[in-house]
Design a protein around this motif. Structure first.
Motif, PDB file in Angstrom:
ATOM      1  N   MET A   1      12.726  10.585   4.941  1.00 21.74           N
ATOM      2  CA  MET A   1      13.194   9.225   5.232  1.00 21.74           C
ATOM      3  C   MET A   1      12.795   8.270   4.123  1.00 21.74           C
ATOM      4  O   MET A   1      13.536   7.334   3.794  1.00 21.74           O
ATOM      5  CB  MET A   1      12.630   8.752   6.572  1.00 21.74           C
ATOM      6  N   VAL A   2      11.608   8.476   3.527  1.00 25.55           N
ATOM      7  CA  VAL A   2      11.188   7.659   2.390  1.00 25.55           C
ATOM      8  C   VAL A   2      12.159   7.825   1.223  1.00 25.55           C
ATOM      9  O   VAL A   2      12.558   6.846   0.576  1.00 25.55           O
ATOM     10  CB  VAL A   2       9.753   8.040   1.972  1.00 25.55           C
ATOM     11  N   VAL A   3      12.560   9.078   0.967  1.00 27.38           N
ATOM     12  CA  VAL A   3      13.515   9.346  -0.116  1.00 27.38           C
ATOM     13  C   VAL A   3      14.846   8.654   0.178  1.00 27.38           C
ATOM     14  O   VAL A   3      15.428   7.992  -0.692  1.00 27.38           O
ATOM     15  CB  VAL A   3      13.717  10.863  -0.272  1.00 27.38           C
TER      16      VAL A   3
ATOM     17  N   ALA B   1       3.411   3.991  -7.962  1.00 31.29           N
ATOM     18  CA  ALA B   1       3.918   3.144  -6.875  1.00 31.29           C
ATOM     19  C   ALA B   1       3.921   3.888  -5.546  1.00 31.29           C
ATOM     20  O   ALA B   1       3.629   3.303  -4.492  1.00 31.29           O
ATOM     21  CB  ALA B   1       5.325   2.650  -7.224  1.00 31.29           C
ATOM     22  N   LEU B   2       4.236   5.174  -5.602  1.00 33.82           N
ATOM     23  CA  LEU B   2       4.217   5.965  -4.366  1.00 33.82           C
ATOM     24  C   LEU B   2       2.808   6.038  -3.785  1.00 33.82           C
ATOM     25  O   LEU B   2       2.599   5.874  -2.578  1.00 33.82           O
ATOM     26  CB  LEU B   2       4.726   7.380  -4.643  1.00 33.82           C
TER      27      LEU B   2
ATOM     28  N   ALA C   1       9.551  10.652  -5.143  1.00 36.45           N
ATOM     29  CA  ALA C   1       9.133  11.096  -3.805  1.00 36.45           C
ATOM     30  C   ALA C   1       9.674  12.491  -3.507  1.00 36.45           C
ATOM     31  O   ALA C   1       8.976  13.339  -2.925  1.00 36.45           O
ATOM     32  CB  ALA C   1       9.612  10.102  -2.752  1.00 36.45           C
ATOM     33  N   GLY C   2      10.922  12.740  -3.903  1.00 35.66           N
ATOM     34  CA  GLY C   2      11.487  14.072  -3.703  1.00 35.66           C
ATOM     35  C   GLY C   2      10.758  15.135  -4.503  1.00 35.66           C
ATOM     36  O   GLY C   2      10.555  16.260  -4.029  1.00 35.66           O
ATOM     37  N   LEU C   3      10.342  14.779  -5.720  1.00 32.48           N
ATOM     38  CA  LEU C   3       9.595  15.733  -6.545  1.00 32.48           C
ATOM     39  C   LEU C   3       8.247  16.053  -5.924  1.00 32.48           C
ATOM     40  O   LEU C   3       7.811  17.215  -5.901  1.00 32.48           O
ATOM     41  CB  LEU C   3       9.418  15.158  -7.953  1.00 32.48           C
TER      42      LEU C   3
END
Length: 320
Positions: free
Chosen positions: A276-278, A84-85, A294-296
């Protein structure tokens, strides 16, 4: 030709002064009670690191493979969050913005810090040098959100002080925060202004540790100004420059306060960052699995860039 009898050699060897053995300095734990005292003293720190650092990291890594909205039971998702990302254009734009931001902001930050460190370390009264050190480091202790709010007023198109000063010399109002280029420039400016003091102090310490005899020898050889900087200062300050570049790169990759407060990621997605996405995925849409993924990805990018910096440092960093 005569040879020394074996008993005489043994007597001479035994007559040599013997070097006293170095006493063992390794501390020894003498009793079980001392071990328990050490364990009790370390326990608060170890428990704190485990609960507030190690456990969240492990939980975040695991959560990247689940769908979870904080209310219902987590559902195993495999690699769906990562797919999805990759399929989300906003996420791709945010990560691309972050990479471009890092390249420009870190280059400006290190260049400005190096220039000011060389200037401050040049001949000047000690009180003036102390004044510059404190002044350049001061923005770093301020709140990033508070600085960003203040800067948003300074760069306001209608009543900002910056446009007022430009108007004094005949320049019309500039839409700093309402155009992609202007907003990106303001975000970079605010970030560099607030964070260059840390790199400045690191480089200043590196320059201060260079022996003055090397500059005197370079001056005898005709190297002054740029020549002395190129052949003496830059090679010897390169270890400090490596530390400053690694820390600056990590801080820039995690930029959040400045773009969020100044522009909310706009106009459009022109200043949206990876963090900001996270934040938006976790705390606005309650998609904690997507946010963890996203953070990973961001963590892997930071580790990859840091590894590349240390690999390249073998060629460009000079250790005495």
């Amino acid at each position: 030709m005569t040879t020394t009898p074996a008993p005489d050699r043994e007597a001479a060897r035994s007559a040599r002064p013997t070097t006293p053995s170095t006493p063992t300095t390794t501390p020894r734990i003498r009793s079980r009670s001392e071990r328990w005292v050490i364990i009790l003293l370390l326990a608060p720190t170890l428990i704190g690191m485990g609960v507030f650092t190690l456990l969240p990291i492990v939980g975040s890594l695991a959560l990247a493979f689940f769908h979870w909205d904080l209310l219902s039971t987590p559902q195993f998702a495999g690699v769906d969050n990562f797919i999805a990302l990759g399929a989300d254009a906003t996420v791709r734009t945010a990560f691309l913005n972050t990479i471009v931001f890092v390249l420009i902001a870190v280059t400006l930050q290190l260049s400005l810090a190096m220039f000011l460190a060389v200037m401050v370390q040049s001949r000047m009264p000690d009180w003036l040098r102390l004044f510059f050190r404190s002044t350049f480091f001061f923005p770093l202790v301020l709140s990033a959100a508070g600085v960003s709010i203040f800067m948003s007023y300074l760069f306001n198109e209608q009543f900002g002080v910056v446009n007022w000063m430009l108007g004094l010399v005949g320049i019309p109002n500039v839409p700093w925060l309402t155009t992609p280029t202007g907003a990106a420039a303001v975000v970079i400016f605010v970030f560099v202004w607030q964070n260059f003091g840390f790199s400045f102090l690191i480089l200043l310490g590196g320059i201060a540790s260079i022996p003055k005899e090397l500059y005197e020898a370079a001056e005898i050889d005709g190297a002054r100004g740029w020549g002395a900087f190129k052949n003496v200062t830059f090679p010897l300050v390169s270890p400090s420059l490596l530390v400053a570049s690694v820390t600056a790169m990590i801080m820039a990759l995690q930029v959040f306060d400045q773009p969020y407060v100044l522009t909310r990621g706009g106009p459009g997605d022109s200043t949206r960052s990876a963090v900001m996405v996270v934040f938006e995925a976790a705390f606005q849409r309650l998609e904690f699995g997507l946010a963890s993924a996203a953070g990973l990805v961001l963590m892997l990018i930071i580790m990859l860039i840091t590894w590349a910096q240390f690999r390249l440092s073998r060629r460009f960093v000079f250790y005495q």
